[in-house]
Design an enzyme around this catalytic site. Sequence first.
Site, PDB file in Angstrom:
ATOM      1  N   ASP A 200       6.679   0.544  -8.457  1.00  0.00           N
ATOM      2  CA  ASP A 200       5.616   0.598  -7.459  1.00  0.00           C
ATOM      3  C   ASP A 200       5.191   2.038  -7.168  1.00  0.00           C
ATOM      4  OD1 ASP A 200       4.060  -0.597  -5.147  1.00  0.00           O
ATOM      5  OD2 ASP A 200       5.425   0.723  -4.027  1.00  0.00           O
TER       6      ASP A 200
ATOM      7  N   GLU B  44       3.092   1.159 -12.172  1.00  0.00           N
ATOM      8  CA  GLU B  44       1.833   1.060 -11.423  1.00  0.00           C
ATOM      9  C   GLU B  44       1.298   2.456 -11.164  1.00  0.00           C
ATOM     10  OE1 GLU B  44       0.072  -0.627  -7.183  1.00  0.00           O
ATOM     11  OE2 GLU B  44       1.945   0.494  -7.253  1.00  0.00           O
TER      12      GLU B  44
END
Length: 631
Positions: free
Chosen positions: A242, A315
């Site tokens: 993330d 990401e």
Amino acid sequence: MIEHRLVVAFFAVLLQLLFPTTGQQYPNYHADFVGIGGQGADLKWWQTAAFYQIYPRSFKDSNGDGVGDLNGIAEQLPYLKELGITATWLSPIFTSPMADFGYDIANFTEIAPIFGTMADFEHLMEEAKKLDIKIILDFVPNHSSDECEWFRRSAARDPEFKDFYVWHPGRMENGNRHPPSNWISVFRGSAWQWHEGRQEFYLHQFVKKQPDLNYRNPKVRETMSNVLRFWLGKGVSGFRIDAVPHVFEIAPDAQNQYRDEPRNDWDNDPEDYGYLQHIYTKDQPETIDLVYSWRAVLDAFQREHGGEDRILMAETYSPIDIVMQYYGNATTEGAQLPFNFLLISELSNSSNAHAYEGTVLKWLQHMPNGRTANWVLGNHDQARVGSRLGRDRVDMLNMLTATLPGASVTYQGEELGMTNVWISWKDTVDPSACNTNPSIYEQYSRDPERTPFQWTDAQDAGFSNASRTWLPIAVDYKQVNVELERQKPLSHLNVFKQLWLLRKQSQTLQRGKTEVKALSDAVLAVKRYLERESTYLTLLNIYDGVETINLLQSFPDLPPQLKVVVVTERSQVKVGDIVNSTSLYLQPKDSLVLQTTSSYYSYVTNGETRFLPVLGAYLWLAQVGIYLNNR
């Protein structure tokens, strides 16, 4: 056996002599040679995978509390198998006060009670293994919750954790204490929060309950590597990392001061994240090496324990040149799949076929040799495809990602054509929106794309039997749900399933070369081709007019006729129809997948592509083979 091989070799040589292919590197044979196997090295499981993101709060509620959970996911794993999914990525399921719905983690190796128990997770892993579905976990390295034991001990200046987070006493100006820099949080306002107990500011690039970890401390790096090892030991097949670009910020200068970031002249709201150019808090060079170190953790685990590849998916919405560095370099491996968000960030409802072509080619042309492409259409932070690019483009976009090379990532519900749900200010729970006000919250809220999954037309769309779900159910759930779409042959769901069945059956779609062309402002074509295999052509009519196209003008090596293999409800042709390459009609917002038949052999002579019937040549060759065998 030797005679058989000699006959096969003779056929191959004779075919080359009869039908020369000068000037054509990859002739289209469109027929299989008996005795010749597949081409190239074996593909790794993730290289052509269909990944599916599950947002656990919204997938399936098994206990009636209005929130999805692990047992709900386990119950519905057969649905993923039905779709043709290879692996599912779960958004955070770890212990959390839920200030950012799981992305504020209090314990990185515990399951949040709202989702279940560790026993429930282990049951999920067992069920997934039975169905050959791999589990990918969300790894949130940038920050923890302020309720994490590490942060509490850091705030108390525990020697083991004193520098686990980014702390600073601030700047003194005219006797007043100010934040160390002008840095702004992604969720608005200062990225620095005063801590009364420690008498210092701590950095939080997201909400104030998400203090940033200090990766300049080796203890932090080793601790987070141990988090990866823990879940690898539980059997997961990898991690989605993330918010990778935020993990490092610039180090303080010799006077222990942080530099202010420069302004953007296009944003006049000093509280807004876009107000500054984030040159000191994003995309620092140390971030790339950190990802490489996490890949080394996964590779070491694999060497010790064996089994299939464990993977990293990163990401990052960074500039393309930076994103490509996450793949690795000449000496070091990085993330197998740095997420490709170009279909999200560069396409809009008004984009034409040339924009689509440029967006696809941008990734393929920048990608280093030997790496694997991936295509992401949506996620829990982005407006749904049907709302962003149009309900009537859902099928064509699923068709595009299923027939492009590499892996694809589907967010739950996109296979159904689910769209954004309007959420009132009263019902809004996303901190990104709650940090604003009723006048502007809608432009910041991610709640509309996070609403519960639509299983049936029953109460709560079959998601739950609670009196109230954590977010409202879409008003169109009776028309858009799994149960109903299963019954319609050309529903979004069934088109999605047909596409992934075709992909798994086709060597061309898994291994073939790719040619992407805008045939006009309205029509995009993707050609996939592989020696000794059928060629496939995906056609998208992006606009609202009827389009007539001559495929041979753009792809002169195609045969005169093609077979239809996938259609949508907008198509006038049917699966199995034969269409003419020189005069193909596409209905408004129509999309098709076409396949070359085995009727023709294509070859080039004197710069001209010609087509000969395969059947007659093969009958003659078969007679030669019979004669040789009898001899």
